[in-house]
Design an enzyme around this catalytic site. Structure first.
Site, PDB file in Angstrom:
ATOM      1  N   VAL A  74     120.072 150.000 115.807  1.00 10.24           N
ATOM      2  CA  VAL A  74     120.140 151.096 114.886  1.00 10.24           C
ATOM      3  C   VAL A  74     121.212 152.140 114.938  1.00 10.24           C
ATOM      4  O   VAL A  74     121.959 152.572 114.042  1.00 10.24           O
ATOM      5  CB  VAL A  74     118.809 151.865 114.900  1.00 10.24           C
ATOM      6  CG1 VAL A  74     118.750 153.073 114.069  1.00 10.24           C
ATOM      7  CG2 VAL A  74     117.735 150.973 114.620  1.00 10.24           C
ATOM      8  N   GLY A 125      89.468 130.616 113.966  1.00 12.84           N
ATOM      9  CA  GLY A 125      89.854 131.761 113.675  1.00 12.84           C
ATOM     10  C   GLY A 125      90.971 131.775 112.437  1.00 12.84           C
ATOM     11  O   GLY A 125      91.838 132.738 112.304  1.00 12.84           O
ATOM     12  N   ASP A 128      95.103 135.982  97.728  1.00  5.90           N
ATOM     13  CA  ASP A 128      95.973 136.345  98.479  1.00  5.90           C
ATOM     14  C   ASP A 128      97.414 135.821  98.048  1.00  5.90           C
ATOM     15  O   ASP A 128      98.633 136.237  97.882  1.00  5.90           O
ATOM     16  CB  ASP A 128      95.864 135.915  99.828  1.00  5.90           C
ATOM     17  CG  ASP A 128      97.059 136.117 100.917  1.00  5.90           C
ATOM     18  OD1 ASP A 128      97.136 136.938 101.373  1.00  5.90           O
ATOM     19  OD2 ASP A 128      97.714 134.804 101.217  1.00  5.90           O
ATOM     20  N   LYS A 132     101.257 137.437  96.330  1.00  5.14           N
ATOM     21  CA  LYS A 132     102.548 137.020  97.091  1.00  5.14           C
ATOM     22  C   LYS A 132     103.383 136.179  95.856  1.00  5.14           C
ATOM     23  O   LYS A 132     104.650 136.513  95.636  1.00  5.14           O
ATOM     24  CB  LYS A 132     102.340 135.983  98.098  1.00  5.14           C
ATOM     25  CG  LYS A 132     101.635 136.657  99.344  1.00  5.14           C
ATOM     26  CD  LYS A 132     101.305 135.436 100.518  1.00  5.14           C
ATOM     27  CE  LYS A 132     100.641 136.323 101.512  1.00  5.14           C
ATOM     28  NZ  LYS A 132     100.035 135.414 102.426  1.00  5.14           N
TER      29      LYS A 132
END
Length: 432
Positions: A36, A187, A201, A205
């Site tokens: 940075v 999961g 979802d 997108k």
């Protein structure tokens, strides 16, 4: 020379992704400073229940979001999700000149124009690589690397849960319910999988992808959406028999008709050839296939979700925003100059795979074919399987408007010789 002032960061949310963001900021602090040009300092973390976040320093935790946003932070990183109150908070940050990094696909799919306008007024940056496809560097190539090209199509697998389910059905022959149960146990699926399996979802997108690819504002409400709950083991088997597999696809494409351009954006299950690059994307992985006039065909592949992959994309954005702060630059602004309208699904050219249960007697095929001809839908292939008292008839069409195909299927279902329309699925990834 005096040491550069640190870039102060406010983090909103500290769940799975937020925790990984904190870890990466801590573990990679020296490298981030070098990249940075100034230290990147976490100034505060807004959470609802501080006592549930023992994995992060207690002195950073706060429940007062407004006070954190009103402090002297330079960048706000948001990983909470949802629309409100996040929309209000991010607008407050942008209006105050604080740059924003967000992973919030639902918010961007509905309110990106408002957020960009606030960023433009104040000169702040708005970055959101993590909102689509997790760690896969996808949005920045669309937004920057391909800015000099004309993108014609974006087609991809952008939801890992549904891809895991459909991959399991393809590999084992299991039904949808059984595959969903396995995804939940491992999961890969939430306790309430609605947002994933019903396509919400992926639709958010797709709206973001279409907006970037075609320089037009597209919202989630303009995306045609279908989920995977109706995909059966028989559909998967039929696809295999034709050398295809079934995927939930987000498809964004330019459509030209009568000299006028529009944008078709849709999410639905589709059969694709097993030779297509997307057919080899298994499990919870994501991949997006991009076609552009000059660059040709490209595919972006990788982990589309998870704490660490998503946090990786967030940190990439944070580095870009922090560099702009140090060097006095600005990131890319919204590009919506084309303002192409969204094309209704009924007017969008598609192809269908139709499976029928019909009476096993002469003349059945001619009656069915006559309905296709009546609606000006051309048949590409037919397969017939005879049984004792009935027969199976599989028809694959050439491209026609979705409305014409739906009308055709509706009328076929009413023929006396047709016992049942067993399944209807679109076909993608092949020459029409």
């Amino acid at each position: 020379m005096p040491a550069p002032a640190p870039i102060k960061v406010a983090l909103l949310g500290c769940g799975t992704v937020g925790t990984e963001v904190v870890r990466l900021l801590t573990d990679q602090a020296p490298d981030l400073t070098a990249r940075v040009g100034a230290p990147v300092e976490l100034a505060g973390i807004a959470v609802r229940k501080p006592n549930k976040h023992r994995e992060v320093p207690a002195e950073l935790l706060t429940t007062d979001v407004d006070a954190l946003l009103e402090s002297d932070v330079d960048v706000v990183v948001e990983v909470i999700g949802g629309i409100e109150p996040v929309r209000t908070w991010l607008l407050k940050a942008l209006n105050a000149g604080k740059s924003v990094v967000t992973a919030n696909k639902a918010l961007l799919a509905e309110h990106s124009a408002e957020l960009f306008e606030a960023a433009d007024r104040s000169g702040a940056d708005l970055y959101f690589e993590a909102a689509v496809a997790g760690a896969i560097p996808l949005l920045r190539p669309l937004r920057e690397s391909l800015a000099g090209d004309r993108i014609t199509r974006v087609m991809g697998i952008v939801n890992g849960t549904t891809n895991f389910i459909l991959s399991g059905m393809d590999a084992t022959g299991a039904g949808y319910g059984e595959a969903l149960e396995e995804a939940t146990r491992l999961g890969y699926a939430e306790a309430d999988p609605t947002a994933d399996v019903d396509g919400f979802d992926a639709a958010s997108k797709a709206a973001i992808l279409a907006s970037l690819a075609f320089h037009s504002r597209v919202t989630a409400a303009e995306v045609h959406r279908e989920g995977i709950a109706s995909v059966s083991a028989a559909d998967i088997a039929a696809a295999k028999g034709l050398g295809r597999t079934v995927k939930l696809l987000a498809i964004c494409e330019r459509v030209t008709q009568g000299g006028a351009e529009s944008v078709s954006v849709r999410v639905h299950p589709a059969m694709i050839p097993r030779t297509h690059p997307l057919a080899g994307v298994h499990g919870a992985f994501n991949a997006v296939f991009v076609e552009a006039d000059a660059a040709g065909e490209m595919m972006f592949y990788g982990k589309g979700a998870g704490g660490a992959p998503t946090a990786s994309a967030v940190l990439g954005d944070l580095v870009a925003v922090a560099r702009n702060r140090v060097q006095g630059g600005r990131g890319p602004r919204e590009s919506a100059y084309a303002a192409l309208p969204a094309r209704p699904m009924g007017q969008t050219p598609t192809r269908y795979h139709i499976s029928l249960d019909v009476a096993d007697k002469p003349g059945v095929l001619s009656q069915v074919a006559a309905v296709f001809a009546e609606h000006d839908v051309s048949i590409a292939a037919v397969r017939q399987e005879g049984r004792v008292d009935d027969a199976g008839l599989v028809i694959v069409t050439h491209a026609a408007t979705d409305a014409a195909l739906r009308s055709t299927v509706d009328k076929i279902g009413g023929l006396p010789v047709v016992r049942e329309v067993v399944s209807v699925m679109r076909v993608e990834g092949e020459e029409t």
